[in-house]
Design a protein around this motif. Structure first.
Motif, PDB file in Angstrom:
ATOM      1  N   ALA A  62     -67.989  -5.777 -53.463  1.00  0.00           N
ATOM      2  CA  ALA A  62     -69.249  -5.074 -53.205  1.00  0.00           C
ATOM      3  C   ALA A  62     -69.549  -4.181 -54.412  1.00  0.00           C
ATOM      4  O   ALA A  62     -68.673  -3.904 -55.225  1.00  0.00           O
ATOM      5  CB  ALA A  62     -69.125  -4.240 -51.937  1.00  0.00           C
ATOM      6  N   GLN A  63     -70.798  -3.741 -54.497  1.00  0.00           N
ATOM      7  CA  GLN A  63     -71.203  -2.917 -55.650  1.00  0.00           C
ATOM      8  C   GLN A  63     -71.079  -1.422 -55.381  1.00  0.00           C
ATOM      9  O   GLN A  63     -71.307  -0.597 -56.272  1.00  0.00           O
ATOM     10  CB  GLN A  63     -72.653  -3.231 -56.031  1.00  0.00           C
ATOM     11  N   ASN A  64     -70.712  -1.073 -54.135  1.00  0.00           N
ATOM     12  CA  ASN A  64     -70.698   0.337 -53.751  1.00  0.00           C
ATOM     13  C   ASN A  64     -70.123   0.413 -52.348  1.00  0.00           C
ATOM     14  O   ASN A  64     -70.049  -0.600 -51.641  1.00  0.00           O
ATOM     15  CB  ASN A  64     -72.147   0.860 -53.762  1.00  0.00           C
ATOM     16  N   CYS A  65     -69.699   1.588 -51.924  1.00  0.00           N
ATOM     17  CA  CYS A  65     -69.421   1.836 -50.508  1.00  0.00           C
ATOM     18  C   CYS A  65     -69.692   3.308 -50.236  1.00  0.00           C
ATOM     19  O   CYS A  65     -69.840   4.104 -51.162  1.00  0.00           O
ATOM     20  CB  CYS A  65     -67.982   1.452 -50.134  1.00  0.00           C
ATOM     21  N   ALA A  66     -69.755   3.646 -48.965  1.00  0.00           N
ATOM     22  CA  ALA A  66     -70.069   5.032 -48.586  1.00  0.00           C
ATOM     23  C   ALA A  66     -68.889   5.956 -48.865  1.00  0.00           C
ATOM     24  O   ALA A  66     -67.740   5.517 -48.970  1.00  0.00           O
ATOM     25  CB  ALA A  66     -70.423   5.082 -47.107  1.00  0.00           C
ATOM     26  N   ASP A  67     -69.199   7.255 -48.951  1.00  0.00           N
ATOM     27  CA  ASP A  67     -68.148   8.260 -49.134  1.00  0.00           C
ATOM     28  C   ASP A  67     -67.688   8.832 -47.792  1.00  0.00           C
ATOM     29  O   ASP A  67     -66.974   9.828 -47.765  1.00  0.00           O
ATOM     30  CB  ASP A  67     -68.620   9.389 -50.069  1.00  0.00           C
ATOM     31  N   ARG A  68     -68.116   8.229 -46.693  1.00  0.00           N
ATOM     32  CA  ARG A  68     -67.686   8.653 -45.346  1.00  0.00           C
ATOM     33  C   ARG A  68     -67.121   7.438 -44.641  1.00  0.00           C
ATOM     34  O   ARG A  68     -67.458   6.313 -44.963  1.00  0.00           O
ATOM     35  CB  ARG A  68     -68.859   9.180 -44.522  1.00  0.00           C
ATOM     36  N   GLU A  69     -66.293   7.716 -43.625  1.00  0.00           N
ATOM     37  CA  GLU A  69     -65.635   6.607 -42.910  1.00  0.00           C
ATOM     38  C   GLU A  69     -66.658   5.720 -42.190  1.00  0.00           C
ATOM     39  O   GLU A  69     -66.796   4.556 -42.501  1.00  0.00           O
ATOM     40  CB  GLU A  69     -64.636   7.143 -41.894  1.00  0.00           C
ATOM     41  N   ASN A  70     -67.345   6.287 -41.215  1.00  0.00           N
ATOM     42  CA  ASN A  70     -68.337   5.569 -40.410  1.00  0.00           C
ATOM     43  C   ASN A  70     -69.189   6.622 -39.712  1.00  0.00           C
ATOM     44  O   ASN A  70     -68.861   7.790 -39.756  1.00  0.00           O
ATOM     45  CB  ASN A  70     -67.656   4.685 -39.340  1.00  0.00           C
TER      46      ASN A  70
END
Ligand code: PEP
Length: 249
Positions: A62-70
């Motif tokens: 992926a090109q990115n992911c969130a900085d929080r779990e969910n």
């Protein structure tokens, strides 16, 4: 001998039919690839392209992911979501994320932690801007990026990270670092890793180069002793160019 890894960052490009055709074209001829290959399309295409690439050696990121779990973070995609659909890699800290979405060292540190906690392998981008290069502060600048977002990791975790040195002045500009400039910075990064984690670990970490890598400059860049592959933007959107880069060394 470290292996080389060639990754394509497709950014926010291609319609779905074009993305499928590109992945198929890159899959064709993969028996000749001597290096590991990773394709990083946009989020909506990841699971369909996993089917296109099923049974091949080509991986997806992926090109990115969130900085929080969910949770209640509208529009974000979490590392656990990516892991749950079997995506092994995630790009973190690309200069376009740092510049356009103001991602700080602290946010990137959180993203690295969450990616690793979910079993993803981060491709962590670092690299100086044109102003920093002109003032010859590139080593300090990149060292700070590593210290603030990566060097808190344990030895086991740092070994799961790929580093991509991407001078911002060379991304999408047609300007490429010379092989000597690339080698100098890659060697510097490896020296800093060795100072923090020891030589044995530093010698295992993959450090990719990114910044207008093309078929005509790939061989020289990829032949440098501390350049362990490439993170390719524009040239990864053309199957022939990307394949020529993979075949360059
Ligand atoms: C990138 O976006 O990571 C990149 C290296 O882009 P380009 O190859 O187009 O310079």
């Amino acid at each position: 001998m470290r292996r080389k890894i060639i990754a394509g960052n497709w950014k926010m490009n291609l319609r779905f039919d074009e993305a499928k055709a590109l992945a198929s074209a890159i899959r064709d001829g993969e028996s000749a690839y001597r290096h590991e290959v990773i394709l990083c399309p946009s989020f909506p295409y990841l699971t369909s392209l996993a089917q296109v690439l099923a049974g091949s050696k080509i991986s997806l990121g992926a090109q990115n992911c969130a900085d929080r779990e969910n949770g209640a973070f509208t529009g974000e995609v979490s590392a656990s979501m990516l892991a749950s659909v079997g995506i092994p890699y995630v790009i973190i800290g690309h200069s376009e994320r740092r510049i356009y979405y103001h991602e700080s060292h602290a946010v990137l540190k959180d993203k690295i932690n969450i990616a690793l906690a979910n079993g993803l392998k981060p491709i962590f981008c670092c690299g100086e801007t044109k102003e920093v290069r002109l003032s010859e502060q590139q080593a300090n600048y990149v060292e700070r990026q590593l210290e603030e977002s990566l060097f808190h990791l344990s030895e086991d975790d740092i070994l799961r990270v790929i580093i991509a040195y991407e001078p911002v002045w060379a991304i999408g500009t047609g300007l490429t670092a010379t092989p000597e400039q690339a080698q100098e910075m890659h060697h510097f990064i490896r020296t800093r890793i060795a100072a923090r984690y020891g030589r044995a670990i530093a010698d295992q970490i993959i450090i990719q180069y990114g910044g207008s890598m093309k078929p005509d400059n790939a061989a020289e860049l990829l032949s440098q002793p501390d350049v362990d592959g490439g993170l390719i933007g524009g040239a990864s959107l053309k199957a022939d160019d990307f394949k020529a880069i993979i075949a360059a060394v």
